[in-house]
Design an enzyme around this catalytic site. Structure first.
Site, PDB file in Angstrom:
ATOM      1  N   GLU A 282       0.578  -1.352  -0.081  1.00 31.54           N
ATOM      2  CA  GLU A 282       0.110  -0.157  -0.085  1.00 31.54           C
ATOM      3  C   GLU A 282       0.590   1.184   0.369  1.00 31.54           C
ATOM      4  OE1 GLU A 282      -3.354   0.431  -0.280  1.00 31.54           O
ATOM      5  OE2 GLU A 282      -3.223  -2.039  -0.744  1.00 31.54           O
ATOM      6  N   TRP A 285       2.035   2.630  -3.334  1.00 33.97           N
ATOM      7  CA  TRP A 285       1.305   2.163  -4.251  1.00 33.97           C
ATOM      8  C   TRP A 285       1.462   4.331  -4.099  1.00 33.97           C
ATOM      9  CZ3 TRP A 285      -2.397   1.544  -7.967  1.00 33.97           C
ATOM     10  CH2 TRP A 285      -2.723   0.461  -8.196  1.00 33.97           C
ATOM     11  N   TRP A 314     -19.480  12.384 -19.025  1.00 35.32           N
ATOM     12  CA  TRP A 314     -20.564  12.707 -17.535  1.00 35.32           C
ATOM     13  C   TRP A 314     -21.484  13.860 -18.107  1.00 35.32           C
ATOM     14  CZ3 TRP A 314     -18.189   8.613 -15.160  1.00 35.32           C
ATOM     15  CH2 TRP A 314     -16.656   8.272 -15.444  1.00 35.32           C
ATOM     16  N   ASN A 349     -10.550   3.416   3.232  1.00 33.04           N
ATOM     17  CA  ASN A 349     -10.396   2.965   2.151  1.00 33.04           C
ATOM     18  C   ASN A 349     -11.071   2.596   1.141  1.00 33.04           C
ATOM     19  OD1 ASN A 349      -8.208   3.858   0.466  1.00 33.04           O
ATOM     20  ND2 ASN A 349      -7.913   1.464   0.033  1.00 33.04           N
ATOM     21  N   TRP A 367     -16.356  12.489 -12.272  1.00 30.83           N
ATOM     22  CA  TRP A 367     -15.390  12.075 -11.738  1.00 30.83           C
ATOM     23  C   TRP A 367     -14.771  13.384 -10.477  1.00 30.83           C
ATOM     24  CZ3 TRP A 367     -10.248  13.150 -11.568  1.00 30.83           C
ATOM     25  CH2 TRP A 367      -9.909  13.267 -13.535  1.00 30.83           C
ATOM     26  N   TRP A 390      -9.255   8.187  -7.750  1.00 32.13           N
ATOM     27  CA  TRP A 390     -10.640   8.473  -8.178  1.00 32.13           C
ATOM     28  C   TRP A 390     -10.388   7.526  -9.909  1.00 32.13           C
ATOM     29  CZ3 TRP A 390     -15.421   9.716  -7.552  1.00 32.13           C
ATOM     30  CH2 TRP A 390     -15.379  10.353  -5.798  1.00 32.13           C
TER      31      TRP A 390
END
Length: 481
Positions: A282, A285, A314, A349, A367, A390
């Site tokens: 993690e 990441w 969108w 998370n 988004w 996102w």
């Protein structure tokens, strides 16, 4: 009597710590240090930085100042409005103090990088050495490339490459700065700005200062990290590290986190305890998204990593957006998560993924609307990680979820909050419902569900999923033509 060494000016930013700070440590090896901190209130507002995050940064200045005093290092604070004000202020102050060098750790976003380049140029014109370091990543962004000498766009190959080349000197924390002779005639600081957090009691969950941050890190590593992989997805459990606010502010360094986990895992990166390996992954990441930010800077400007997805139709429905923001979508797991965010400045998370996918795939809202709302509330708001997360959910980013992967929020709720404990914490109006009904009360037929107390879902998930799939398929078909 010891002679005063050449003065060095260290500009602190998102590295609010006295230990394992590359710029601070190396400056102290080259002379006597004076530290500098700027607020950029107007600029931060433009970047949608939340009052919670800004409050936390300002709170951490106080213990930092005390920590630096143990090394006889003074800290000057200045209140500026724009990044454009930094270059002239720093070069003028360095000349006024007679500083030999200016030292700081790089920030990766486009505007921040442009500001830092301007500071470097101003220093050069003034005849002052400018020293820059990469500090909040394990290796320098841009240095990790694939066999075609191109940036990695997928996480797993990136992590494998990082682990293959990573050496102990890249993850071992640096020593503290050297204690120096006391300095005289230090310029006065500007009055401290006051930022008012919108979240309640965040000082209890995340107290300021390195001591509190290291206590939290140690507690996680010793008591919860070994079970991290099994418990991290359950929001009712204390299964995550919850250290992200300190990491984003730089009160903790990536090296301090990485080395603590490695020490507990006998120095192993991807073998050993599964929980510790999962947490290390993690942290990678976080590293990955920072490298992406540097190598693909267009994502700093409201542009999707996969540029063609900007052509998706969108929606920009203000009423739907407000229902999502207020935790009134009629989907309990989404609403509970959004209420957690606005009340505490933090969100679990797993739930960040659930609510992001709901907004982008079920409501099909842009988004970027959700990304901005997160930044406006998160205590740990960070452009690289927030944008990366996102875009993963919206299937527009690097290593994104395939467009046809769309979470069913009710299934997520049943899987990760089976007893409804998290839902009851944040949705008291549903507290009396049984463990099954509470996840999807509107379709349960329960006599205890009242849609005047808790709303029906804004959209039908099955229908919304079909519409989103059709929109992505149409875009792909158009791009092939």
């Amino acid at each position: 009597m010891n002679k005063i060494k050449p003065l060095q000016l260290v500009w602190l930013r998102r590295d609010l710590r006295s230990r394992d700070n590359k710029a601070l440590y190396h400056a102290s090896q080259n002379g006597s240090v004076i530290c500098l901190w700027f607020t950029f209130e107007q600029q931060w507002q433009k970047h949608h930085d939340s009052p919670n995050k800004l409050w936390f940064w300002q709170e951490n200045i106080k213990p930092l100042q005390k920590n630096l005093e143990t090394f006889n290092i003074p800290l000057i604070t200045r209140n500026l409005q724009s990044f454009d004000d930094a270059a002239q202020t720093i070069s003028s102050l360095a000349l006024e103090l007679g500083c030999q060098g200016v030292w700081f750790n790089n920030e990766h976003e486009t505007h921040e990088n442009r500001r830092d380049n301007a500071v470097e140029q101003a220093c050069e014109l003034a005849g002052i050495n400018c020293n820059r370091f990469y500090d909040d990543t394990l290796c320098q962004p841009g240095s990790l490339l694939n066999k075609q000498s191109l940036p990695y766009k997928v996480f797993t190959p990136f992590r494998k490459a990082l682990y293959k080349q990573l050496t102990p000197d890249q993850w071992q924390p640096l020593p503290p700065p050297e204690k120096q002779q006391p300095l005289k005639n230090i310029p006065a600081s500007d009055p401290a700005l006051t930022f008012h957090p919108t979240a309640k009691d965040i000082h209890k969950q995340w107290p300021a200062g390195e001591k509190a941050a290291h206590k939290a890190l140690k507690e996680f590593i010793q008591n919860r990290a070994e079970n991290y992989k099994d418990s991290r997805d359950f929001p009712a459990l204390s299964g995550t590290s919850i250290i992200s606010p300190w990491l984003v502010a730089g009160v903790l360094s990536i090296r301090q986190c990485f080395s603590s986990a490695l020490a507990a895992n006998s120095g192993e990166l991807d073998t050993g305890n599964t929980g510790l390996c999962c947490w290390l992954s993690e942290l990678v990441w976080r590293e990955f998204y920072r490298h992406i930010l540097v190598q693909f800077p267009h994502i700093c400007h409201n542009t999707a990593f996969q540029r063609e997805t900007d052509k998706l139709p969108w929606l920009h429905d203000q009423k739907l957006l407000e229902k999502w923001q207020q935790g009134q979508t009629g989907v309990p797991i989404v609403d509970a998560a959004m209420r957690q965010l606005t009340a505490t400045g933090w969100m679990h998370n797993r739930l960040r993924m659930v609510v992001a996918m709901y907004l982008s795939k079920d409501l099909r809202l842009d988004w970027r609307l959700g990304e901005q709302f997160f930044m406006e509330h998160l205590l740990d708001g960070d452009l690289a990680s927030n944008n990366g997360g996102w875009q993963w959910a919206a299937s527009t980013g690097t290593d994104a979820a395939p467009y046809f992967r769309i979470f069913n929020p009710v299934s997520q709720s049943l899987k990760f909050d089976p007893d409804g404990a998290f839902l009851r914490q944040w949705l008291p109006e549903l507290a009396e419902l049984d463990n099954k009904t509470i996840h999807d009360p509107a379709s349960s037929g329960s006599l205890f569900y009242d849609d005047s107390v808790y709303p029906k879902p804004l959209v039908d998930h099955k229908e919304a999923r079909a519409a989103t799939l059709e929109a992505f398929k149409a875009l792909k078909s158009k791009n092939k033509q």
